[in-house]
Design an enzyme around this catalytic site. Structure first.
Site, short mmCIF file in Angstrom:
data_model
loop_
_atom_site.label_atom_id
_atom_site.label_comp_id
_atom_site.label_asym_id
_atom_site.label_seq_id
_atom_site.Cartn_x
_atom_site.Cartn_y
_atom_site.Cartn_z
N ASP A 1 2.48 7.03 -3.37
CA ASP A 1 3.04 6.97 -4.73
C ASP A 1 3.91 8.19 -5.06
OD1 ASP A 1 2.01 4.52 -5.49
OD2 ASP A 1 0.17 5.36 -6.33
N ALA B 1 -7.71 4.72 -11.35
CA ALA B 1 -7.52 3.66 -12.33
C ALA B 1 -6.30 2.77 -12.07
CB ALA B 1 -7.39 4.28 -13.72
N GLY B 2 -5.56 3.02 -10.98
CA GLY B 2 -4.35 2.26 -10.71
C GLY B 2 -3.16 2.75 -11.52
N LEU B 3 -3.26 3.98 -12.06
CA LEU B 3 -2.20 4.55 -12.90
C LEU B 3 -1.51 5.74 -12.23
CD1 LEU B 3 -4.11 4.44 -16.31
CD2 LEU B 3 -2.36 2.84 -15.52
N ALA B 4 -1.89 6.04 -10.99
CA ALA B 4 -1.30 7.13 -10.20
C ALA B 4 -1.39 8.48 -10.89
CB ALA B 4 0.16 6.81 -9.85
N GLY B 5 -2.46 8.70 -11.64
CA GLY B 5 -2.64 9.97 -12.31
C GLY B 5 -2.70 11.14 -11.35
N GLY B 6 -3.48 10.99 -10.28
CA GLY B 6 -3.59 12.05 -9.28
C GLY B 6 -2.29 12.30 -8.55
N SER B 7 -1.60 11.23 -8.20
CA SER B 7 -0.30 11.38 -7.53
C SER B 7 0.71 12.06 -8.44
CB SER B 7 0.23 10.01 -7.10
OG SER B 7 -0.61 9.41 -6.14
N LYS C 1 1.69 5.73 -14.51
CA LYS C 1 2.60 4.62 -14.20
C LYS C 1 1.82 3.31 -14.23
CE LYS C 1 1.09 3.36 -9.98
NZ LYS C 1 0.30 2.13 -9.89
N PRO D 1 -7.23 8.16 -16.95
CA PRO D 1 -8.45 7.82 -16.20
C PRO D 1 -8.25 7.99 -14.69
CG PRO D 1 -8.00 6.15 -17.87
CD PRO D 1 -6.80 7.05 -17.82
#
Length: 282
Positions: A132, A93-99, A8, A90
């Site tokens: 998130d 990274a501020g992209l909420a990949g883990g969430s 995101k 990444p």
């Protein structure tokens, strides 16, 4: 069971105030993009097993494991599962990949074990894992407030070209919040939302704002430079979340491709994407 776990971006982010519980109230527009991690879930005989192409997350201190534990505690029994993760987004990274990975885990276990929780119930449950999660469970174009749990669906902003540039390192959200000062002036979200209806980067020029940039740019001038250079290529640019990723919205694919070739020479984590709803994740 296979799933896509989309990243995101934040199409503006305002930090409104600090709460008594230590969290911060925010206001932000959240939008999923076509960059995604690939996850496969399967039931096993016992326990939890995570396999990933990124060794640093193959342990119990990640949001996939925490989501699994959350579901086990809800059912008061073990729900054995193996998760295979191909990480493309990444980290930190501020992209909420883990969430996003954790949100897909909640949905997958809910289906694999026929638990029958609604999305609303999963959203409520997920808040104890991460702020998130409520958005990442549903996607779309959303105005989020509170700590991120209050979601207002907006007219979709799908189909807009995006260039993602990450400087090859992560930033921890907690450290940004610890150093941020709450400003009196507020972001004009009404004007942004009105302009988003055109699905045009040019219409959003000068409107998008992220109140976390000041803190991050002070310590990481290279991230500020990425934003400036994206704008020089004609993008409407902003840092996503608490960083470290910067994105550029483009109306012109020729300009986007020129920017991509330039940044890809400098940063391996550079991706061409498009805004999406995220309904096809699982």
């Amino acid at each position: 069971m296979k799933a896509k776990s989309y990243a995101k971006i934040n199409l503006s982010l305002d930090v409104v105030g600090k709460r008594e519980d230590g969290y911060h109230n925010i206001k932000t527009i959240m939008q999923k993009i076509s960059l995604y991690d690939e996850i496969e879930f399967r039931k096993i005989d016992r326990g939890f097993n995570l396999k990933s192409n990124v060794s640093s997350i193959n342990n119990d201190d990640n949001l996939i494991y925490k989501a699994w534990k959350c579901m086990c505690e809800y059912k008061n029994r073990e729900l054995p599962i193996e998760v295979t993760l191909k990480k493309n987004i990444p980290i930190a990274a501020g992209l909420a990949g883990g969430s996003g990975n954790g949100a897909e885990t909640l949905k997958a276990i809910n289906k694999l074990y026929n638990i029958g929780l609604s999305i609303e119930e999963l959203r409520e449950m997920s808040l104890k894992i991460g702020a998130d999660f409520p958005y990442m469970l549903t996607g779309g174009t959303v105005l989020a407030s509170g700590i991120g749990e209050k979601l207002e669906r907006l007219t979709d902003f799908n189909g807009v070209s995006v260039l993602i540039v990450n400087p090859n390192y992560g930033i921890f959200t907690k450290s940004v919040y610890q150093n941020i000062s709450i400003e009196d002036n507020r972001i004009d979200f009404d004007k942004i939302v009105e302009s988003m209806k055109y699905k045009s980067a040019k219409k959003l020029k000068g409107l998008l704002e992220n109140k976390m940039e000041k803190v991050v740019f002070k310590n990481h001038p290279d991230i500020a430079l990425i934003k400036c250079e994206l704008e020089n290529f004609g993008a409407t640019s902003l840092m996503s979340g608490s960083g470290s990723t910067v994105f550029g919205l483009f109306d012109d694919d020729i300009a986007l491709n020129k920017a991509y070739l330039y940044f890809f020479e400098k940063y391996k984590n550079c991706y061409k994407a498009v805004t999406v709803g995220g309904e096809d994740e699982i």
